[in-house]
Design an enzyme around this catalytic site. Sequence first.
Site, PDB file in Angstrom:
ATOM      1  N   GLU A  51       0.845  -1.205   0.000  1.00  0.00           N
ATOM      2  CA  GLU A  51       0.000   0.000   0.000  1.00  0.00           C
ATOM      3  C   GLU A  51       0.879   1.255   0.000  1.00  0.00           C
ATOM      4  O   GLU A  51       0.613   2.218  -0.725  1.00  0.00           O
ATOM      5  CB  GLU A  51      -0.899   0.041   1.253  1.00  0.00           C
ATOM      6  CG  GLU A  51      -1.764  -1.184   1.472  1.00  0.00           C
ATOM      7  CD  GLU A  51      -1.087  -2.197   2.385  1.00  0.00           C
ATOM      8  OE1 GLU A  51       0.090  -2.537   2.121  1.00  0.00           O
ATOM      9  OE2 GLU A  51      -1.725  -2.675   3.335  1.00  0.00           O
ATOM     10  N   CYS A  74      -2.378  -2.659   7.355  1.00  0.00           N
ATOM     11  CA  CYS A  74      -1.923  -2.869   8.738  1.00  0.00           C
ATOM     12  C   CYS A  74      -2.204  -1.635   9.585  1.00  0.00           C
ATOM     13  O   CYS A  74      -2.401  -0.532   9.084  1.00  0.00           O
ATOM     14  CB  CYS A  74      -0.446  -3.236   8.779  1.00  0.00           C
ATOM     15  SG  CYS A  74       0.663  -1.869   8.395  1.00  0.00           S
TER      16      CYS A  74
HETATM   17  C1  AOF Z   1       3.947  -6.713   4.705  1.00  0.00           C
HETATM   18  N1  AOF Z   1       3.743  -6.194   3.489  1.00  0.00           N
HETATM   19  O1  AOF Z   1       2.494  -5.109   1.993  1.00  0.00           O
HETATM   20  C2  AOF Z   1       1.576  -5.519   4.125  1.00  0.00           C
HETATM   21  C3  AOF Z   1       1.783  -6.094   5.411  1.00  0.00           C
HETATM   22  O2  AOF Z   1       6.997  -6.554   9.851  1.00  0.00           O
HETATM   23  P1  AOF Z   1       6.265  -5.325   9.455  1.00  0.00           P
HETATM   24  O3  AOF Z   1       6.383  -4.194  10.383  1.00  0.00           O
HETATM   25  O4  AOF Z   1       6.579  -4.955   8.025  1.00  0.00           O
HETATM   26  O5  AOF Z   1       4.691  -5.677   9.488  1.00  0.00           O
HETATM   27  C4  AOF Z   1       4.260  -6.826   8.906  1.00  0.00           C
HETATM   28  C5  AOF Z   1       2.764  -6.987   9.057  1.00  0.00           C
HETATM   29  O6  AOF Z   1       2.066  -5.945   8.387  1.00  0.00           O
HETATM   30  C6  AOF Z   1       2.285  -8.252   8.379  1.00  0.00           C
HETATM   31  O7  AOF Z   1       2.382  -9.368   9.217  1.00  0.00           O
HETATM   32  C7  AOF Z   1       0.837  -7.940   8.060  1.00  0.00           C
HETATM   33  O8  AOF Z   1       0.045  -8.171   9.205  1.00  0.00           O
HETATM   34  C8  AOF Z   1       0.860  -6.429   7.789  1.00  0.00           C
HETATM   35  N2  AOF Z   1       0.779  -6.061   6.345  1.00  0.00           N
HETATM   36  N3  AOF Z   1       2.976  -6.671   5.657  1.00  0.00           N
HETATM   37  O9  AOF Z   1       5.010  -7.237   4.972  1.00  0.00           O
HETATM   38  C9  AOF Z   1       2.608  -5.579   3.134  1.00  0.00           C
HETATM   39  N4  AOF Z   1       0.427  -4.915   3.787  1.00  0.00           N
HETATM   40 ZN    ZN Z   2       1.192  -1.921   6.192  1.00  0.00          ZN
END
Ligand code: AOF
Ligand code: ZN
Length: 329
Positions: A51, A74
């Site tokens: 996103e 998220c």
């Molecule tokens: C992703 N890619 O495009 C989206 C995610 O480890 P972080 O801080 O990058 O957060 C990961 C979490 O964010 C993941 O487990 C999911 O719940 C949410 N969305 N994560 O890596 C993305 N949209």
């Molecule tokens: Zn996100």
Amino acid sequence: MDYSALMAQADELSLLGLGKTSPNPIVGALIVDESGYVIAQDFHDGGLHAEAKVIKKVGKIPKGATLITTLEPCNHHGKTPPCSELIIDSGIRKVVYSVSDQNLVAKGGADHLKSAGIEVVGGVLKERVSHSNRFWLNKIVNHRPYFIWKIGMTLDGKISAQDGSSKWITSEASRMQVSKLRGQSDLILIGTGTALADNPSLNSKEENANQPKRLVMGNRVIPNTHNLNDGTAPTFFLQSHKISDLLDLLEKLEVNQVLVESGATLGTFLVKSDVVDEIHIYLNPSLLGTGQSFIGDLGINSLENRINFKIYSSEIVDTDLKIILVKDQ
Ligand code: AOF
Ligand code: ZN
């Protein structure tokens, strides 16, 4: 606006991230203008969330734009700030997503967006997108990676002949498919028996392919001169026969998915340990009669105790029949 067609496009995009995002999900996202025209598209490849990537690409969001994303945005400060906040600040007024985020630390994005007055539609093509993201979704539920066992075998289930020859049982087209699957995998698992007998590299031969981690399980030592020690991908040796040791190491390596390319010993052990989620069979219509079978003794002596799989798909690949099986729950 045809959300299903747009979500299908976002789903296709998300698949480009396979093998690159673990321990995170694969995600595809689009921004469309008022008339449904796609003005930006991108996918998560281990860096920024999908996103965030599309919002950045567009820059100034036009009035009436909609964000289409395969996963609920998220709602947490993790490696990156919450996408929910980014969306609210961007001026996007409508968000369409497919699968709800089950990750306890990140969930709640849809509610947060709604409370900021953004129109939110969830669940579009949920079944298809859940299948694409099954590795990550399963990991959240089962707390272990998703195992795919790939087998190339003869009609009578042999993976090598009596003299040890095994190159090649299946067609080149089948082997190309496996090479592609390797590039989409997080880790490839074999036993020491296969490592010593075949001296495999386990690399993907695709151009610019992601090279998955390699893990060899078993007590025998693999000589330095073997291809597994060629430095082309991180390689791990687990000198154990315990499933708990394997799962502990996979947890440390943070993989969502494992491609098993083993012989019968490790394959049988994994089936007995109830971790095989999916089997990809390349069946070549030839007979050997003797030779090494793809599976060993499972300790089952009655039909009522057999382990069942369901056919997910079947396809003819050159001379072979490819069958994808999933666990029959
Ligand atoms: C992703 N890619 O495009 C989206 C995610 O480890 P972080 O801080 O990058 O957060 C990961 C979490 O964010 C993941 O487990 C999911 O719940 C949410 N969305 N994560 O890596 C993305 N949209
Ligand atoms: Zn996100």
